[in-house]
Design a protein around this motif. Structure first.
Motif, short mmCIF file in Angstrom:
data_model
loop_
_atom_site.label_atom_id
_atom_site.label_comp_id
_atom_site.label_asym_id
_atom_site.label_seq_id
_atom_site.Cartn_x
_atom_site.Cartn_y
_atom_site.Cartn_z
N GLN A 24 43.50 -47.05 0.55
CA GLN A 24 42.97 -48.24 1.21
C GLN A 24 41.93 -48.24 1.95
O GLN A 24 40.95 -49.09 2.14
CB GLN A 24 43.87 -49.43 1.66
N LYS A 25 41.69 -47.16 2.94
CA LYS A 25 40.97 -47.05 3.92
C LYS A 25 40.19 -45.70 3.80
O LYS A 25 41.01 -44.69 3.76
CB LYS A 25 41.49 -47.07 5.33
N LEU A 26 38.80 -45.52 3.78
CA LEU A 26 38.03 -44.54 3.44
C LEU A 26 37.06 -44.36 4.85
O LEU A 26 36.22 -45.21 4.73
CB LEU A 26 37.60 -44.06 2.10
N ASP A 27 36.81 -43.42 5.22
CA ASP A 27 35.77 -42.99 6.15
C ASP A 27 35.03 -41.66 5.60
O ASP A 27 35.59 -40.63 5.72
CB ASP A 27 36.50 -42.99 7.85
N LEU A 28 33.95 -41.57 5.65
CA LEU A 28 32.95 -40.48 5.07
C LEU A 28 31.99 -40.35 5.96
O LEU A 28 31.01 -41.32 6.25
CB LEU A 28 32.43 -40.74 3.67
N GLY A 29 31.64 -39.08 6.56
CA GLY A 29 30.91 -38.89 7.51
C GLY A 29 29.94 -37.63 6.99
O GLY A 29 30.38 -36.61 6.88
N PHE A 30 28.70 -37.95 6.85
CA PHE A 30 27.68 -37.07 6.12
C PHE A 30 26.49 -37.18 7.16
O PHE A 30 25.39 -36.58 6.69
CB PHE A 30 27.24 -37.40 4.85
N ALA A 31 26.50 -37.47 8.57
CA ALA A 31 25.38 -37.27 9.48
C ALA A 31 24.88 -36.04 9.67
O ALA A 31 25.25 -34.81 9.68
CB ALA A 31 25.96 -37.88 10.85
N GLY A 32 23.31 -35.97 9.47
CA GLY A 32 22.96 -34.83 9.56
C GLY A 32 22.35 -33.93 8.25
O GLY A 32 21.49 -33.29 8.37
N CYS A 33 23.19 -34.51 7.23
CA CYS A 33 22.60 -33.65 5.87
C CYS A 33 21.42 -34.38 5.59
O CYS A 33 20.94 -35.49 5.81
CB CYS A 33 23.63 -34.11 4.71
N GLU A 34 20.64 -33.52 4.61
CA GLU A 34 19.22 -33.69 4.40
C GLU A 34 19.06 -34.47 3.34
O GLU A 34 17.73 -34.65 2.63
CB GLU A 34 18.30 -32.65 4.72
N PHE A 35 20.10 -34.76 2.51
CA PHE A 35 19.94 -35.45 1.11
C PHE A 35 20.48 -36.55 0.99
O PHE A 35 21.45 -36.87 0.29
CB PHE A 35 20.55 -34.60 0.18
N GLY A 36 20.27 -37.72 2.00
CA GLY A 36 20.88 -38.92 1.99
C GLY A 36 20.74 -39.71 0.83
O GLY A 36 21.75 -40.48 0.37
#
Length: 441
Positions: free
Chosen positions: A109-121
């Motif tokens: 039910q709850k999902l947190d995705l962190g991709f901060a700093g990746c260069e292919f937003g």
């Protein structure tokens, strides 16, 4: 008798990694000591191990990409919430992670995705947007500093079509989102189930046109956080946004960051119209590094007229406010409904007279907690004795925290402050700051 104690675990499901408690849901030390007294029991120790392992797989938190072999086990244990902070993944790994998360089953039910700093937003936004998240009720995505463009914002806007989504947080700071991207994100209003929305657009190029588009909010939303720090927003756009917010019939909590946008007193006047919002109970506004001057501070003091507002936070650091503006802001303490009040005037040349003006008020009947940020405001020892009226009120009715660091105070001044602190009611902290949740009970 039997009771349960729940912990939230910060764990990395990697081979050889350890599981350790990171937060105890606010349990007092006395209760933790009582629980600790059972630790010599071998049987209970085994039960706790099994329980911790089960929780580890029910609520997972990873700070690097887990191996593919872990996901079938997550699915078997019916994972309910998952956090993946993976800032150094490849495109293929990112796509695999999103695909595996979508297959975790209906219990997630709850999902947190962190991709901060990746260069292919943009590619991340495309993958997230086309993945089926129909079971989710809460979704948080961090794409800060990922070169996300207008197209990426448009792809993320498709998340508004999720049928059960009630909470959405998008951290998109330091990207290349302009007016068109903001207009695309405004389409989130089509998500009828959404109740909580957080948009972090700091350090983009949204501009006035984009803010006017964002003024169209989901009809059922009750909590909104909008970060527009350093976005070249104009006074006219703030007026449109505030007019829409003041008309919203369900909004109870609002966090608005408009710092460093070159705003002037008319924006403060527009923000004061939020006192007419029909359901607003908690309000936090950051107007630091703008040119509000005393006229803007006087306009904001009208928020005391709200008949519903119970929690108010104003960050007005380096806003060119002087003695007259401080005197106007002192009127906020007299609000009949406010229970918590946070005012930061850090970096303004308030001076001794301004501090004295702040002390000349009668606290409202509901006020219980207050904070005053007076860091580097030109206060000297001469003003401290004149704070006596304020301190007399605090000892009778409410608790006050003050920051007077960065001022020209001598040992005599600090000795006097500590004496007042020991008398109760007033807290003088050298590390005082204005945290986001400072108004939480």
């Amino acid at each position: 008798s039997f009771f349960r104690v729940f912990f939230v675990f910060s764990a990395n499901p990697m081979p050889g990694s350890s599981t350790r408690p990171s937060h105890c849901l606010g349990l007092p030390p006395e209760l933790l000591r009582l629980i600790h007294s059972f630790s010599p029991s071998v049987s209970l120790s085994m039960v706790c191990r099994q329980w911790c392992y089960a929780l580890h797989l029910k609520h997972i938190r990873c700070y690097r990409l887990p191996p593919a072999a872990q996901f079938p086990r997550f699915k078997r244990f019916k994972v309910e919430s998952a956090t993946f902070n993976c800032s150094s993944v490849t495109r293929a790994q990112m796509q695999t992670l999103c695909a595996e998360c979508a297959q975790l089953g209906p219990h997630l039910q709850k999902l947190d995705l962190g991709f901060a700093g990746c260069e292919f937003g943009n590619e991340i936004a495309e993958t997230v947007g086309r993945t089926s998240w129909i079971q989710l009720t809460s979704l948080s995505i961090n794409l800060s500093s990922t070169n996300l463009s207008e197209m990426g914002a448009q792809l993320l806007a498709t998340l508004g079509q999720l049928p059960q989504l009630r909470s959405l947080s998008l951290k998109l700071s330091s990207n290349h989102i302009g007016p068109q991207g903001a207009a695309s994100l405004a389409s989130l209003q089509e998500c009828s189930a959404l109740r909580s929305l957080s948009l972090d657009l700091a350090a983009n190029t949204v501009g006035s046109e984009g803010v006017r588009a964002l003024a169209h909010l989901p009809p059922g939303i009750t909590s909104l956080s909008l970060n527009l720090l350093y976005n070249m927003v104009g006074n006219d756009a703030v007026e449109v946004l505030c007019a829409a917010l003041a008309r919203h019939s369900h909004l109870t909590s609002l966090v608005l960051n408009l710092a460093n946008n070159g705003l002037t007193a008319p924006s403060a006047l527009s923000l004061s119209q939020l006192r007419f919002a029909p359901a607003l109970l908690s309000l936090s506004i950051d107007l630091s590094l703008n040119m509000l001057r005393d006229e803007g501070a006087s306009a904001l003091s009208a928020l005391k007229q709200s008949s519903l507002l119970t929690e108010l936070s104003l960050a007005l650091g380096s806003a060119e406010i002087h003695c007259s503006g401080a005197k106007s802001l002192a009127e906020l303490f007299e609000s009949p409904t406010l229970t918590s009040l946070c005012v930061s005037l850090d970096g303004n040349r308030v001076g001794n007279e301004g501090v004295v003006s702040l002390s000349q008020f009668r606290p409202g009947p509901a006020l219980r907690r207050a904070s005053l940020g007076l860091y580097n405001t030109g206060v000297t020892d001469a003003a401290l004795e004149r704070l006596a009226p304020l301190l007399a009120h605090t000892q009778q009715s409410f608790n006050l925290a003050m920051d007077l660091e960065g001022n020209k105070l001598t040992g005599v001044g600090w000795t006097l402050l500590r004496m007042w602190e020991r008398s109760g009611g007033v807290k003088f902290s050298s590390s005082w700051q204005l945290p986001t949740g400072c108004l939480s009970p």
